[in-house]
Design a protein around this motif. Structure first.
Motif, mmCIF file in Angstrom:
data_model
loop_
_atom_site.group_PDB
_atom_site.id
_atom_site.type_symbol
_atom_site.label_atom_id
_atom_site.label_comp_id
_atom_site.label_asym_id
_atom_site.label_seq_id
_atom_site.Cartn_x
_atom_site.Cartn_y
_atom_site.Cartn_z
ATOM 1 N N TYR A 153 -7.965 -2.301 -4.389
ATOM 2 C CA TYR A 153 -8.173 -1.588 -3.120
ATOM 3 C C TYR A 153 -7.248 -2.120 -2.028
ATOM 4 C CZ TYR A 153 -10.479 -0.702 1.377
ATOM 5 O OH TYR A 153 -10.739 -0.381 2.686
ATOM 6 N N LEU A 154 -7.136 -3.449 -1.928
ATOM 7 C CA LEU A 154 -6.290 -4.046 -0.895
ATOM 8 C C LEU A 154 -4.802 -3.825 -1.173
ATOM 9 C CD1 LEU A 154 -7.952 -7.517 -0.160
ATOM 10 C CD2 LEU A 154 -8.154 -5.406 1.154
ATOM 11 N N GLY A 155 -4.445 -3.773 -2.454
ATOM 12 C CA GLY A 155 -3.036 -3.662 -2.806
ATOM 13 C C GLY A 155 -2.453 -2.274 -2.698
ATOM 14 N N ILE A 156 -3.275 -1.242 -2.796
ATOM 15 C CA ILE A 156 -2.771 0.134 -2.793
ATOM 16 C C ILE A 156 -1.947 0.477 -1.550
ATOM 17 C CG2 ILE A 156 -3.559 2.528 -2.537
ATOM 18 C CD1 ILE A 156 -5.574 1.968 -4.765
ATOM 19 N N PRO A 157 -2.424 0.209 -0.331
ATOM 20 C CA PRO A 157 -1.625 0.575 0.847
ATOM 21 C C PRO A 157 -0.287 -0.156 0.907
ATOM 22 C CG PRO A 157 -3.878 0.034 1.476
ATOM 23 C CD PRO A 157 -3.702 -0.421 0.058
ATOM 24 N N VAL A 158 -0.267 -1.391 0.418
ATOM 25 C CA VAL A 158 0.946 -2.198 0.483
ATOM 26 C C VAL A 158 1.942 -1.792 -0.605
ATOM 27 C CG1 VAL A 158 1.885 -4.543 0.392
ATOM 28 C CG2 VAL A 158 -0.364 -4.134 1.421
ATOM 29 N N MET A 159 1.459 -1.664 -1.828
ATOM 30 C CA MET A 159 2.348 -1.427 -2.959
ATOM 31 C C MET A 159 2.738 0.042 -3.117
ATOM 32 S SD MET A 159 2.571 -4.540 -3.859
ATOM 33 C CE MET A 159 3.586 -4.353 -5.314
ATOM 34 N N MET A 160 1.799 0.963 -2.833
ATOM 35 C CA MET A 160 2.065 2.384 -3.064
ATOM 36 C C MET A 160 2.221 3.165 -1.763
ATOM 37 S SD MET A 160 2.127 1.807 -6.175
ATOM 38 C CE MET A 160 2.762 3.422 -6.606
ATOM 39 N N LYS A 161 2.139 2.464 -0.621
ATOM 40 C CA LYS A 161 2.342 3.068 0.706
ATOM 41 C C LYS A 161 1.375 4.214 0.999
ATOM 42 C CE LYS A 161 5.803 0.273 0.765
ATOM 43 N NZ LYS A 161 5.616 -1.060 1.379
ATOM 44 N N SER A 162 0.214 4.132 0.401
ATOM 45 C CA SER A 162 -0.819 5.132 0.664
ATOM 46 C C SER A 162 -1.600 4.729 1.909
ATOM 47 C CB SER A 162 -1.775 5.237 -0.528
ATOM 48 O OG SER A 162 -2.792 6.180 -0.308
ATOM 49 N N PRO A 163 -2.000 5.672 2.778
ATOM 50 C CA PRO A 163 -2.767 5.318 3.976
ATOM 51 C C PRO A 163 -4.036 4.546 3.606
ATOM 52 C CG PRO A 163 -2.050 7.590 4.095
ATOM 53 C CD PRO A 163 -1.748 7.128 2.694
ATOM 54 N N GLU A 164 -4.427 3.598 4.455
ATOM 55 C CA GLU A 164 -5.604 2.781 4.167
ATOM 56 C C GLU A 164 -6.864 3.616 3.992
ATOM 57 O OE1 GLU A 164 -6.067 -0.333 7.014
ATOM 58 O OE2 GLU A 164 -4.532 -1.581 6.088
ATOM 59 N N ASP A 165 -6.968 4.716 4.747
ATOM 60 C CA ASP A 165 -8.183 5.520 4.639
ATOM 61 C C ASP A 165 -8.229 6.327 3.340
ATOM 62 O OD1 ASP A 165 -6.228 7.348 5.225
ATOM 63 O OD2 ASP A 165 -7.201 8.184 6.998
ATOM 64 N N LYS A 166 -7.145 6.280 2.556
ATOM 65 C CA LYS A 166 -7.120 6.953 1.259
ATOM 66 C C LYS A 166 -7.345 5.964 0.107
ATOM 67 C CE LYS A 166 -5.649 11.027 2.881
ATOM 68 N NZ LYS A 166 -6.402 12.287 2.741
ATOM 69 N N SER A 167 -7.301 4.686 0.436
ATOM 70 C CA SER A 167 -7.310 3.657 -0.605
ATOM 71 C C SER A 167 -8.586 3.640 -1.432
ATOM 72 C CB SER A 167 -7.101 2.275 0.026
ATOM 73 O OG SER A 167 -5.836 2.198 0.630
ATOM 74 N N LEU A 168 -9.716 3.858 -0.795
ATOM 75 C CA LEU A 168 -10.983 3.774 -1.519
ATOM 76 C C LEU A 168 -11.087 4.878 -2.559
ATOM 77 C CD1 LEU A 168 -13.532 2.242 -1.911
ATOM 78 C CD2 LEU A 168 -14.605 3.547 -0.094
ATOM 79 N N VAL A 169 -10.773 6.106 -2.163
ATOM 80 C CA VAL A 169 -10.841 7.223 -3.108
ATOM 81 C C VAL A 169 -9.792 7.036 -4.200
ATOM 82 C CG1 VAL A 169 -10.672 9.715 -3.383
ATOM 83 C CG2 VAL A 169 -11.695 8.767 -1.319
#
Length: 397
Positions: A153-169
């Motif tokens: 969950y923490l790595g998705i926004p950093v590694m895949m540049k996905s918005p934080e509010d999308k990380s959980l889904v």
């Protein structure tokens, strides 16, 4: 890089991603490495922990199932470990493909190397926690590897540049696909256990949908249970604090001799203490200790043991986030795992043979287990309660 330097680098990266993931993900993202490089430096050594631990447990202690202990041949156990290892190596790459494919769908950027880094480093918790499979009575702590969901969950926004509010889904969808893949692997490679066929679901209990950068609600995983995401994040912070205490010398395991003194001199029914043993180890500055004793003899005997995880017990703080509930009944054998009085507990009992084991984690640090003859599950629990659990709770703070 020499083997010694590589070992230090691996240990440093492992500690950093487990204890300070928010700070470590940007470091990982900026590293100019390749998929082959991550395989060699991180995946190959850590992915071996689970297969090796399972192999050693099988050949040394045997595998217990439905009250029967079976010790496979050396070659059989070895081949199983090798297959498990290979499957793990393949699974990491397949998971990376899934992460990379999904990135644009969650407003992220497709990047195969970053997707592999994300898959590999988020799996670190599961690989490290697999060491608990080696120690009888601590196998249930391998579920703490679910902390990897938080790392993902923490790595998705950093590694895949996905918005934080999308990380959980994004995380939930990855897990859902992982469950389906797991079903396929199980059907092909290990059709010995039944898994749930539904997909993970997330329910937000906060009523506000949560805030970017924070976790709330429950993540339900079929066949496993649910995870309190808020407590998961809190557990990560506690792990970091435990690590800092270990570095400063504030947190250490109790001396094995002192641990042995916590075992009762006798148990009800005239069962006197015998074969008292205590030992301690220290790995990377993190000490652990264990004490055990036998009570009674022959068909009327039971073993009582206390294990102090010391600073490693920081991993056990994750137990509060895991709402694991499982129960099975096969003939006279009952097996349960879940929380009793707020403590992670594992039970196995054969009512026909009148023996089993009762294991409980105290204060996210101590594991107390009774294993042997007993009239009932409650009788085994009563034996565990002969240890001063309140004192252990106090020592864990």
């Amino acid at each position: 890089m020499s083997d010694q330097q590589a070992g230090k680098a691996l240990l440093g990266r492992t500690k950093a991603i487990l204890l300070k993931p928010r700070e470590e993900w940007p470091v990982i993202e900026a590293e100019p490495t390749s998929i082959a490089g991550v395989y060699k430096s991180h995946v190959l050594p850590l992915a071996a922990i689970g297969p090796v631990a399972t192999f050693l447990h099988a050949v040394i202690f045997g595998n217990s199932f439905l009250g029967v202990t079976y010790r496979p041949s050396f070659l059989s156990a070895l081949s199983t470990a090798v297959v498990s290892y290979i499957v793990t190596l393949v699974a990491v790459f397949l998971l990376a493909l899934v992460i990379d494919f999904l990135a644009p769908k969650f407003e992220g950027t497709s990047n195969r190397t970053n997707a592999f880094k994300l898959a590999a480093y988020s799996a670190t918790a599961g690989w490290v926690a697999a060491i608990f499979q080696l120690i009888p009575g601590l196998g249930m702590l391998a579920i703490l590897g679910l902390y990897g969901l938080y790392l993902l969950y923490l790595g998705i926004p950093v590694m895949m540049k996905s918005p934080e509010d999308k990380s959980l889904v994004y995380t939930v969808v990855i897990v859902a696909i992982g469950v389906v893949a797991g079903l396929i692997f199980s059907a092909v490679l290990a059709p010995l256990m039944m898994l749930g066929s539904s997909t993970p679901s997330f329910s937000d209990s906060s009523g506000s949908g949560g805030l970017p950068g924070s976790l709330s609600g429950d993540l339900s995983i079929p066949g496993v249970g649910s995870i309190d995401m808020g407590k998961l994040e809190e557990a990560g912070q506690k792990m970091a604090a435990a690590s800092e205490k270990a570095k400063s010398g504030e947190a250490t395991a109790i001396a094995p001799k002192e641990l042995a003194e916590l075992l009762p001199a006798s148990l009800p029914g005239g069962l006197a203490q015998s074969n008292l043993k205590s030992s301690g180890t220290s790995v990377g500055g993190m000490a652990t200790a264990k004490a055990s004793a036998q009570y009674g003899e022959g068909a009327q005997s039971v073993k009582l043991s206390i294990t102090d995880l010391g600073a490693v017990g920081g991993l056990a703080t994750l137990g509060g986030a895991m709402n694991i509930e499982s129960e099975s009944q096969d003939g006279s054998v009952t097996e349960k795992m879940g929380k009793i009085d707020g403590r992670m507990t594992s039970i196995r009992f054969d009512s026909e043979r009148q023996d089993g084991s009762y294991s409980v984690v105290i204060g996210d640090r101590f594991n107390v287990e009774a294993d042997g003859s007993a009239a009932s599950i409650e009788a085994l629990r009563a034996l565990v309660n002969r240890v001063d659990l309140a004192k252990l709770e106090a020592l864990s703070k």
